[in-house]
Every structure is written in structure tokens, then in C-alpha cells.
Scaffold this active site. Structure first.
Site, PDB file in Angstrom:
ATOM      1  N   SER A 284       0.844  -1.194   0.000  1.00  0.00           N
ATOM      2  CA  SER A 284       0.000   0.000   0.000  1.00  0.00           C
ATOM      3  C   SER A 284       0.880   1.244   0.000  1.00  0.00           C
ATOM      4  O   SER A 284       2.081   1.170   0.251  1.00  0.00           O
ATOM      5  CB  SER A 284      -0.885   0.056   1.256  1.00  0.00           C
ATOM      6  OG  SER A 284      -1.491  -1.171   1.514  1.00  0.00           O
ATOM      7  N   ASP A 356       8.490  -9.944   9.225  1.00  0.00           N
ATOM      8  CA  ASP A 356       8.421 -11.406   9.214  1.00  0.00           C
ATOM      9  C   ASP A 356       7.966 -11.902  10.583  1.00  0.00           C
ATOM     10  O   ASP A 356       8.711 -11.849  11.558  1.00  0.00           O
ATOM     11  CB  ASP A 356       9.796 -11.977   8.877  1.00  0.00           C
ATOM     12  CG  ASP A 356       9.797 -13.497   8.878  1.00  0.00           C
ATOM     13  OD1 ASP A 356       8.709 -14.100   8.831  1.00  0.00           O
ATOM     14  OD2 ASP A 356      10.901 -14.084   8.926  1.00  0.00           O
ATOM     15  N   ASP A 359       7.574 -18.201  11.191  1.00  0.00           N
ATOM     16  CA  ASP A 359       8.836 -18.956  11.110  1.00  0.00           C
ATOM     17  C   ASP A 359       8.590 -20.459  11.185  1.00  0.00           C
ATOM     18  O   ASP A 359       7.560 -20.908  11.692  1.00  0.00           O
ATOM     19  CB  ASP A 359       9.772 -18.528  12.250  1.00  0.00           C
ATOM     20  CG  ASP A 359      10.314 -17.124  12.040  1.00  0.00           C
ATOM     21  OD1 ASP A 359      10.391 -16.670  10.885  1.00  0.00           O
ATOM     22  OD2 ASP A 359      10.649 -16.469  13.046  1.00  0.00           O
TER      23      ASP A 359
END
Length: 814
Positions: A284, A356, A359
Site C-alpha cells: 500500500s 516477518d 517462522d
């Protein structure tokens, strides 16, 4: 003998009757589908059909009025919150019911129930991937937390009741077309479906990872080589938080002592691939300009989230009004409240943080039963969950998923993702979205916020997917926070698969919310984010993740020079086709290409790109030439290095190549290791340009080289049904461009809000308010959106059906 034709006639008639009432393969029962009284013809809305209605529902406490303007945007005037969200649920269902249910079926891994297992069981694999990721598990945990919040439970209960009020009175003649095509009926709505939809957005925005790909890359390259190919921070970065900002890091993440032997030097590869993966371009733009830089002296806030473009659209535009608050913006059909928008005092928007938070860990089971796994020097029992999939042809499929301390085992011997054989090394997934969270509390408070303090208190409840919340109010306060609950990782933690035999590689702690990257009232007079890194290398926590670079760079450059800004200027910036990547790289390539070695046809295309204005406008041919040339260049540069990397893997970011070439035209990766000759930039630029020519010449001969035609943008129906889609849209823009329209992906909502005394706002999304393909409001915004036009947003101040812009009114009574 007359009995014979009589019997033949009877048998034929009976066969036809049976044929018309049972489904044939993917076709619905044709008798019902084609019936003039009940069939799909009923979905065609007459052009002059009025939507004005009086409706009675015993669940309501007071009267509610809904005024629809000329674009079919509802302006809801309720006297209390329960009635407000009841009617919002009713309207979502009235105009988008099938879409709402399909999305929650997708999140819950239930698409096989309505679509079957699919070719080569692709749909079943997708469903298994979603359930093994723990989507339902995560939604249930979050719903438990949301329902422990009395206010949010009240909102959810009212919204769900409104959806079910519509479903309960739904006649077959009004059944959405897609239910008829797929031959099934809607089921009752629940609060869990709202939670599932919210988890689906977490999947779309925080469910993408590259751990498997990067593990395979690491299996071939040394640590030093890997860091050259995937640097932590690009040179050209303009971070979200202005440089020079002081940060606090109160949590220290310490790596395990055996990190080198068990992590960096671990050279095993992995042969699994996700059954489905969110679009890499999901992202975005948002920015806010303070009054010091605007013509009016009042702030202007802009936002355009980039997502997959579908019909019906992801968004539903509306105004929600009670005596206590008044808010306008876009909502998600499937969840209450306004997600992006403004009220009488503030405006806000979001971009994805791209951090992130997902995992993988290797799991060592005692045996093939997968009932116990080794963890912290002992065998620990796994929680086994049996997932049952109902397939449309009435068969069932069962799958047992072990849950560990990290989370569910996504991959094992029974499931290796997309088109892969079984995997010997089971992998569990730890995902932030597994944790209970109450994101609806954020939107509830933002819808009612009066200033910066309210905004800050609201976003503290937002956990996952991490978002960059941008803010402005009428007192000219501007701010941005990268909000989410982020693990405090040691450097490179979670970039690759990690050992799961003990707790040493688990996420060690959480970053305190106050230490998330943020900025307020910057001296430069503007703030912006476009999925780039939130902070420079002085930020004390490891950021990891996957980031864009060029959109943020282009927005920053434009706003640095902007003065006396108007809403029209911001609309032009939001639809800007300026190609910053080409501005940086093309002069270098044109300088080094060996033009004397090109033939006449090749020189023709070299002349075209040499004279290109570096804008991805729809009528330009330069963008197509640049794209194909760049694709071939990347293949030539990286092909030899990655030849031995097992799939799946990914290539370095484009900015790694561009900055490597700009730093040193003798960039070492230019050389093709598979040849005895040492290649130069000139040779590689020339050879890659020549490889692009057949592709370009073919497109040129077909009259498809102009960018708008070459890109061939479109908006696909969620079932990928061509007659219900819009194809062949002529648009500019593209990936890495502020106007980020790709073929089937791009700005899903454009909004510009000028916080003047009377708020002035503009917006548009690529779709229409109705989900019914037989309605004139199904795709009524698409042409204006493709042309870069905006709609002025009508904010009604009172319940007034005499307003000239009101076209229909629905009145709800107890």
C-alpha cells in the site's frame, strides 16, 4: 402398437425431468437454474428498480434510516450501536452475501465443500494448507478474546444478527447468482466467521514468508555470499521514520551459542512449497501532509491499499452515524465497522508493515505416528487434531495434524504443499496470527477517535498483521506508527528454517509497543509509508521481512518539493506513473549497451526506449521494453549463480542488482561462471536486450506494445468466470510505481481526505457496491478508477431523505 410410442414418450419425458432436477458435473440442476420464475433471470435487476423499502425486525431497539446516494453508498443513521451494526450486517449480506461466505470458507479450508477437490486435488491441497497453517485454530483463539471484551461482543452479536436477519428472509428468487451456479445455499452467519475473515486478512498481509526459499539458497551459498545477495538494507532507502530519529531498545535478543553450526552452517535443503501464497505485491501507499505544506493550511491524508483486484470488490463503502459518532470510509463485507476512513475530527489509513512474523522449526518425532516429539531433552506429547474435509461429491478426506509448542505441523510425510512428494523432515510453523488478538477494538476506537491520544490508544490493540497507521486531525497533528506485536529477534533469526528440538531458537521476547518505529509532527511537514523498511540501521531491533523500495522513494521525493498542496495535487500523486527504477537504471544500461552490434530491428527498439520519458503511461511503449529487458537482464545475471539452488528459491530483490551495478559497473555477479570468458556489463546488457527483442517484436506486430495493452489489466470474478469479470482495462502504472496497477493487482481503494473545517474527501475503488453481476452497480466504478478519476464523498450531516443526492431510502423498524 400405440403402446410403444406412448412408452417411448413417457420414458423420454421422465429422463428430461430427471435431467433437469439433478446436477450434471459442474453444472447446476438446469430446471431450477433456467426457470423464468426462480432461475438466474431473477438476478437481472431492472434499470429503474427502486431499493427503497420499509423493513421490520424484532431485534431492533429503535428506528434506523439508510439513505443510498447515487453511487449506492449507504448512509446509516441509527440511534444506538446495536442497531447500527445490525443494519451494517444486514447491508453487507444484502449486497455481498456470497462473497462474505466464500472468503470465510477459504479461510477455514472449506472450499472443497462447494468447489470439489479440483484438478489434481489442487483445491483440497489449498484447504489442507489453510487448516494445517492453523487458520481455524487462530480464529477461535482470537474470537475468545474478542468476546471477552463486552463492547466488541455486543458489536459482533449485533452484526451477526443483522447478517442472519437477511439470510432468514432470503427467497430463492433473490439468491445470489453464484449460489445457483454452484448449487448450494448459504448457511447461518456466526461471530466465528467474522474472526475467520480477519485471520484471512492476516494471512494475506502477514502470511507470506520466504523461509523455505532462503533455506535452499543458504544450502548453496556461503554466509558472506548470501549477505551480498540479500543485504539487510538498500542504499537508496528512505525509511518511514525520518533519518536522525532517536530510538530506544530496552530488550536485548541474544542468539544461541551454537547458532553457526545449527543455523548458518546447516546446509540441508527442503523440498516443500506452499499450496498457495499471498501475492508478493500486496502492499500500500499512505502519506499525510501537514498544514505547513498545503494551500489551505489544513492537513491532507492519502491512502491506497494494493491488493488482488476481484469482483465483487474487497471493499464496501459506507457512512455510519449515531448520536455519538459519525464515520465514513470502506468496510470489509464480513466484519463490522469502518477499516479505512475518517470521522468529523480525524482521518487514518494503513499500509502493510511487511515484517516477518512467521517462522518454521524442524520437528523430530519419536516415530511415524507423530504422537511424541523431542523437545528440551524429553519426549513431549503432540496434540493431534483430526481434520475432516467434506468434498462436494459427498466423499470425505481426513487428515491428522500434530500441534507442538511452536504451532501446527504444516509439512510432513502426508503433506508437502504444492505438487511435491512427501517430506522427511516435518516442519512446524510459528505465526503471530496464532495468538489471540482483538483488532476490532482498534477500529471501534478509531471510528470514534477525537485526536492523537485516542488514535494512539486505539492502535495499541492491533497485533497482527502489523500495519503502518497514518493519522491526521483537524488541529493539524500528523503521525505514523508501525503498529503490531513483533518478536524481538536476534539478527537473521527466522530468515531460514530453525532447529526445533529445544527452546533456544524460539522467539525470545517481544518489542515493547512504545519502541515500535513511529514519528509525529516532523519538521519536514509530511510522513509517508509504502512498505519500505520502517527505520534505518540505527533502529535497535532486527527487522527481517520483505520490503519495497521505489514507491517510498518516489513519494518522498515528490513530497519534499511539494508546497501549497491541494487535494487535486494529491490525487495526481496517487496516480503518478513516474518510474523511479527506470530513472536510476536505464541511463547506466544505455551507456553500456553496445549499440554498434545491434541490427536494424534491435536499434528500432533501442531508439524507442532511449527516447522514453520514464513514465509508465498507458500509451507509452518504453515501459514494456524496459520490463522485458530487465527480466532478461536478471535472468542473465543470476542464472549461473542460482543454477545449483534446489527449488523453491527466489532471486535477489531488483534493488540489489540496481545498486550493485550503480556502485560498480564491474559488479562481480555479472560474470557468467559457466563460461571461461569474463563478461562485462556491456556484453550482458547487450545480450539481454537482444533476448528481449523477439518478445517485443511479437507484441508490436500484434499491436500490443503500448503499456496499457501489454499489461492488459483486469478485474477477475472470484470464481475466475470471464463473463463476470472485466478484462482489457487500459491503465498506466505497475509494480514499483506509485500508481501500482499490475495485471490483476493494484490500488483497491484510493482515498484523499482534506481535514478542512468541513471535511473534503475523495475516493474510489475498482468495483461497485453491489455483488450482483445483474446489477448496474456491480462494476459501476471500474471505468472511472481505470481512468484515474475520483468520486467526491458525500458525508451526510443528518437523517435527511430530502437531500438531492439521496436516491433510495431503507427504513428499519422494530
Amino acid at each position: 402398437m400405440r403402446i410403444v410410442p406412448f412408452l417411448l414418450s413417457g420414458v423420454t419425458t421422465a429422463a428430461l425431468v430427471v435431467a433437469m432436477i439433478i446436477p450434471w458435473g459442474p453444472l447446476p440442476p438446469l430446471g431450477k437454474f433456467l426457470s423464468p420464475q426462480q432461475g438466474f433471470w431473477q438476478n437481472a435487476e431492472p434499470a429503474d428498480q427502486s431499493l427503497s423499502l420499509d423493513l421490520d425486525f424484532p431485534q431492533l431497539r429503535e428506528k434506523v434510516a439508510v439513505h443510498f446516494d447515487e453511487r449506492l453508498v449507504p448512509h446509516v443513521f441509527a440511534q444506538n450501536e446495536e442497531d447500527l451494526y445490525f443494519v451494517q450486517g444486514y447491508l453487507h449480506a444484502r449486497f455481498r452475501l456470497w462473497q462474505m461466505e466464500l472468503q470465510t470458507h477459504a479461510a477455514a479450508g472449506r472450499l472443497t465443500e462447494i468447489l470439489g477437490a479440483g484438478e489434481d486435488s489442487a483445491i483440497l491441497r489449498n484447504d489442507r494448507g489453510m487448516r494445517r497453517l492453523g487458520m481455524v485454530h487462530a480464529a477461535k483463539r482470537s474470537l475468545e478474546l474478542m468476546e471477552s471484551d463486552p463492547t466488541i461482543k455486543t458489536v459482533l452479536d449485533a452484526y451477526t444478527a443483522g447478517v442472519n436477519a437477511y439470510i432468514d428472509r432470503l427467497q430463492y428468487t433473490a439468491l445470489p447468482l453464484e449460489y445457483r451456479l454452484l448449487n448450494y445455499m448459504p448457511e447461518p452467519w456466526t461471530n466465528l466467521k467474522c474472526a475467520l475473515f480477519l485471520k484471512y486478512m492476516s494471512y494475506d498481509l502477514a502470511g507470506r514468508d520466504n523461509d523455505l526459499e532462503q533455506t535452499n539458497i543458504k544450502s548453496v551459498f556461503s554466509k558472506a555470499e548470501y549477505l551480498q545477495l540479500f543485504p539487510a538494507q538498500p542504499d537508496s532507502l528512505y525509511p518511514i521514520v525520518p533519518g536522525g530519529t532517536a530510538f530506544t531498545g530496552s530488550v536485548k535478543a541474544t542468539a544461541p551459542l551454537n547458532i553457526d553450526s545449527l543455523y548458518f552452517q546447516w546446509k540441508d535443503s527442503v523440498n516443500v512449497a506452499a499450496a498457495s501464497k499471498p501475492d508478493a505485491h500486496n502492499g500500500s501507499n499512505n502519506w499525510v501532509v501537514s498544514g505547513s505544506r498545503t494551500q489551505s493550511g489544513r492537513p491532507i491524508l492519502c491512502n491506497d491499499p494494493h491488493l488482488g483486484l476481484n469482483l465483487p470488490s474487497l471493499w464496501y463503502e459506507m457512512q455510519l452515524h449515531t448520536p455519538d459518532h459519525n464515520v465514513y470510509g470502506v468496510s470489509f463485507p464480513g466484519a463490522p465497522m469502518i477499516v479505512i476512513g475518517f470521522n468529523d475530527r480525524i482521518a487514518w489509513g494503513v499500509t502493510n508493515s511487511s515484517r516477518d512474523v512467521k517462522d518454521y522449526y524442524t520437528i523430530r518425532f519419536r516415530d511415524g505416528q507423530q504422537q511424541e516429539y523431542w523437545f528440551n531433552n524429553e519426549w513431549k506429547k503432540a496434540e493431534l487434531k483430526v481434520e475432516t474435509y467434506r468434498i462436494k461429491d459427498y466423499t470425505e478426506f481426513r487428515d491428522t495434524v500434530p500441534y507442538t509448542v511452536f504451532g501446527p505441523v504444516l509439512y510432513d510425510r502426508s503433506f508437502a504443499g504444492s505438487g511435491r512428494p512427501s517430506v522427511d523432515q516435518p516442519l512446524a510453523v510459528r505465526w503471530k496470527a496464532h495468538d489471540p488478538s482483538n483488532e476490532l477494538r482498534t477500529f471501534y476506537q478509531l471510528n470514534r477517535a477525537g485526536g492523537y491520544g485516542d488514535y494512539l490508544d486505539a492502535i495499541r490493540h492491533f497485533s497482527c498483521p502489523g500495519q503502518n497507521f497514518i493519522f491526521a486531525d483537524k488541529s493539524d497533528t500528523i503521525a505514523i506508527w508501525q503498529q503490531g506485536e513483533y518478536p524481538a529477534k536476534w539478527k537473521y533469526q527466522g530468515d531460514f528454517i530453525m532447529p526445533g528440538t529445544d527452546s533456544s531458537f524460539m522467539w525470545p521476547a517481544w518489542i515493547p509497543q512504545a519502541e515500535n518505529p513511529h514519528a509525529m509532527q516532523p519538521q519536514r511537514g509530511f510522513l509517508a509509508s509504502a512498505n519500505q523498511l520502517p527505520a534505518d540501521s540505527s533502529y535497535p531491533y532486527y527487522l527481517g521481512g520483505d520490503y519495497d523500495l521505489y514507491r517510498g522513494y518516489a513519494i518522498d521525493q515528490a513530497l519534499r518539493h511539494a508546497q501549497s498542496v491541494t487535494p487535486e495535487d494529491m490525487q495526481q500523486l496517487q496516480t503518478s506513473n513516474n518510474n523511479v527504477l527506470a530513472e536510476m537504471l536505464l541511463p547506466l544500461l544505455l551507456h553500456h549497451i553496445m549499440a554498434g552490434n545491434l541490427n536494424a530491428e534491435e536499434k528500432k527498439y533501442l531508439d524507442l526506449i532511449s527516447n522514453w520519458n520514464r513514465r509508465n503511461d498507458a500509451g507509452e511503449k518504453g515501459p514494456a521494453i524496459f520490463k522485458v529487458w530487465l527480466d532478461k537482464l536478471q535472468g542473465d545475471v543470476w542464472g549461473d549463480e542460482f543454477a545449483d539452488v534446489p527449488a523453491p528459491y527466489r532471486l535477489p530483490e531488483i534493488y540489489t542488482l540496481v545498486e550493485g551495478l550503480l556502485r560498480d559497473s564491474a559488479y562481480p555477479f555479472i560474470d557468467n561462471k559457466q563460461t571461461p570468458h569474463r563478461e562485462t556489463l556491456g556484453e550482458v546488457a547487450t545480450s539481454s536486450f537482444r533476448k528481449a527483442i523477439p518478445v517485443l517484436a511479437k507484441a508490436d506486430q500484434q499491436g500490443q506494445l503500448e503499456w496499457g495493452k501489454y499489461k492488459n489489466a483486469g478485474i477477475r470474478h472470484l470464481l475466475r468466470l470471464a463473463p463476470l469479470s472485466r478484462f482489457g482495462l487500459i491503465t498506466g502504472g505497475g509494480p514499483n510505481i506509485i500508481n501500482a496497477i499490475d495485471q490483476f493487482h493494484g490500488p483497491s481503494w484510493r482515498m484523499v481526505v482534506h481535514l478542512s473545517d468541513k471535511t473534503e474527501a475523495y475516493g474510489i475503488y475498482p468495483g461497485g457496491q453491489s455483488g450482483n453481476p445483474g446489477s448496474r452497480y456491480y462494476d459501476s466504478f471500474v471505468d472511472d478508477w481505470a481512468a484515474g478519476r475520483y468520486h467526491p464523498l458525500l458525508v451526510m450531516e443528518q437523517d435527511d431523505d430530502s437531500n438531492k443526492q439521496v436516491k433510495y431510502t431503507m427504513r428499519f423498524h422494530k
